[in-house]
Design an enzyme around this catalytic site. Structure first.
Site, mmCIF file in Angstrom:
data_model
loop_
_atom_site.group_PDB
_atom_site.id
_atom_site.type_symbol
_atom_site.label_atom_id
_atom_site.label_comp_id
_atom_site.label_asym_id
_atom_site.label_seq_id
_atom_site.Cartn_x
_atom_site.Cartn_y
_atom_site.Cartn_z
ATOM 1 N N GLY A 11 0.754 -1.163 -0.058
ATOM 2 C CA GLY A 11 0.057 0.018 -0.135
ATOM 3 C C GLY A 11 0.919 1.147 -0.028
ATOM 4 N N VAL A 62 -2.729 -7.577 -2.472
ATOM 5 C CA VAL A 62 -2.062 -8.232 -1.530
ATOM 6 C C VAL A 62 -2.787 -9.468 -1.156
ATOM 7 C CG1 VAL A 62 -0.840 -6.501 -0.002
ATOM 8 C CG2 VAL A 62 -3.433 -6.741 0.261
ATOM 9 N N ASN A 88 1.055 -2.619 5.364
ATOM 10 C CA ASN A 88 0.421 -1.640 5.690
ATOM 11 C C ASN A 88 -0.927 -1.581 4.638
ATOM 12 O OD1 ASN A 88 -0.040 1.437 5.952
ATOM 13 N ND2 ASN A 88 0.004 1.124 3.839
ATOM 14 N N SER A 140 -4.554 -0.560 14.001
ATOM 15 C CA SER A 140 -5.198 0.529 14.269
ATOM 16 C C SER A 140 -5.774 0.649 15.534
ATOM 17 C CB SER A 140 -6.549 0.524 13.550
ATOM 18 O OG SER A 140 -7.567 1.458 13.719
ATOM 19 N N TYR A 155 -14.016 -4.129 9.924
ATOM 20 C CA TYR A 155 -12.817 -3.401 9.940
ATOM 21 C C TYR A 155 -12.112 -3.487 11.526
ATOM 22 C CZ TYR A 155 -9.511 0.478 9.880
ATOM 23 O OH TYR A 155 -8.091 1.103 9.882
ATOM 24 N N THR A 158 -10.619 -7.058 11.856
ATOM 25 C CA THR A 158 -9.200 -7.472 10.962
ATOM 26 C C THR A 158 -8.261 -6.612 11.723
ATOM 27 O OG1 THR A 158 -9.561 -5.192 9.590
ATOM 28 C CG2 THR A 158 -10.450 -7.411 8.776
ATOM 29 N N LYS A 159 -8.369 -5.368 12.480
ATOM 30 C CA LYS A 159 -7.387 -4.999 13.128
ATOM 31 C C LYS A 159 -6.958 -5.632 14.386
ATOM 32 C CE LYS A 159 -6.793 -2.370 9.675
ATOM 33 N NZ LYS A 159 -5.320 -1.917 9.152
ATOM 34 N N ILE A 188 -5.561 9.577 11.424
ATOM 35 C CA ILE A 188 -4.392 10.261 10.529
ATOM 36 C C ILE A 188 -5.057 10.822 9.196
ATOM 37 C CG2 ILE A 188 -2.135 9.461 9.447
ATOM 38 C CD1 ILE A 188 -2.041 9.051 12.346
#
Ligand SMILES: NC(=O)c1ccc[n+]([C@@H]2O[C@H](COP(=O)([O-])OP(=O)(O)OC[C@H]3O[C@@H](n4cnc5c(N)ncnc54)[C@H](O)[C@@H]3O)[C@@H](O)[C@H]2O)c1
Length: 258
Positions: A11, A62, A88, A140, A155, A158-159, A188
């Protein structure tokens, strides 16, 4: 050609991956820039070469085993070794109430974020075992310290999974001198929000608001990709030699408030 140190960044065409690639290049790593968008990768490569450093682009998804195997082999055959991996690449995907989240939407987030991280490491480790090295997974605060992003179930899973992967592999790979850590950013400033599909936010929103903004160290302002890149450089190099299996939250204190 053999280089002294080589890093693979997935990424790498935008945001945190791009900043990490530029920062690692300045530290003297030859960089493999992996991603799906050729013109973005080419532009980062040009930027690195303009500074007198070394980079190559690797076009791959990926989550595709063949593409990841070919890309990793191409990198090692060109640069001669592999010392650092920054896993990433990732997406926010669809954030929606659980009963509205479709199986295909769930699968896409899991496939890119978790299978992608697994494949990145699966293909890299055989090239790192004889020399040792460092793997940095970009997780994250979501799923590791906060659970307040509306509808972000897939999400967050996965983190959380990425942090578990870092901890499990830290023990498995320590015998080869390979360290594995997870950086866990808060908000960010990148383009990731443009690629987020949020539905029915009012149904899943957590009704909490901090009166003075929610990022204490920066008066409510988000961090930058460069903030995260500096941490990645630290975890990649020898100054972090005794750190493995660790989550490092980089959120300006945001995750402590919720
Ligand atoms: N920006 C934030 O606030 C924030 C916070 C916490 C964690 N993160 C994590 O940081 C990482 C980078 O995100 P970012 O904020 O820089 O966003 P970004 O969208 O700028 O970067 C993500 C990069 O991954 C690439 N990518 C996506 N799917 C891919 C695939 N299947 N194969 C190859 N490349 C793929 C994209 O093309 C893009 O270049 C992600 O894992 C994200 O979850 C970001």
């Amino acid at each position: 050609m053999a280089f002294a140190k080589v890093a693979l960044v997935t990424g790498a065409g935008s945001g945190i991956g791009k900043a990490a690639a530029l920062a690692l290049a300045k530290e003297g790593y030859a960089i493999g820039l992996l991603g799906r968008t050729k013109d973005e990768l080419d532009s980062v490569a040009d930027n690195i070469r303009a500074g007198g450093f070394e980079a190559m682009t690797l076009l791959a998804d990926v989550s595709d085993e063949k593409q990841m195997g070919a890309a990793t082999s191409e990198l090692v055959s060109k640069f001669g070794r592999l010392d650092v991996v920054v896993a990433n690449a990732g997406i926010n995907g669809v954030w929606a109430p659980i009963e509205d989240l479709k199986p295909d939407e769930w699968d896409q987030t899991i496939t890119i974020n978790l299978r992608g991280t697994y494949l990145t490491i699966n293909k890299a480790v055989p090239h790192m075992k004889s020399t040792g090295g460092s793997i940095v997974i970009v997780s994250s605060i979501n799923g590791t310290r906060t659970f307040t992003s509306p509808g972000a179930t897939a999400y967050s899973v996965t983190k959380a999974g990425q942090l578990a992967m870092a901890q499990q592999l830290a023990l498995e790979l320590a015998r080869y001198g390979i360290r594995v850590n997870a950086v866990c950013p808060g908000a960010i400033e990148t383009e990731i929000n443009d690629n987020t599909d949020i539905r029915s936010k009012d149904e899943t929103k957590i009704p909490v608001e901090w009166p003075q903004g929610n990022i204490p160290v920066s008066s409510g302002q988000p961090g930058s990709s460069e903030d995260v890149a500096d941490l990645i450089v630290f975890l990649a190099g020898d100054k972090s030699r005794h750190i493995t299996g660790s989550p490092v939250w980089i959120d300006g204190g945001q995750g402590l408030l919720v």
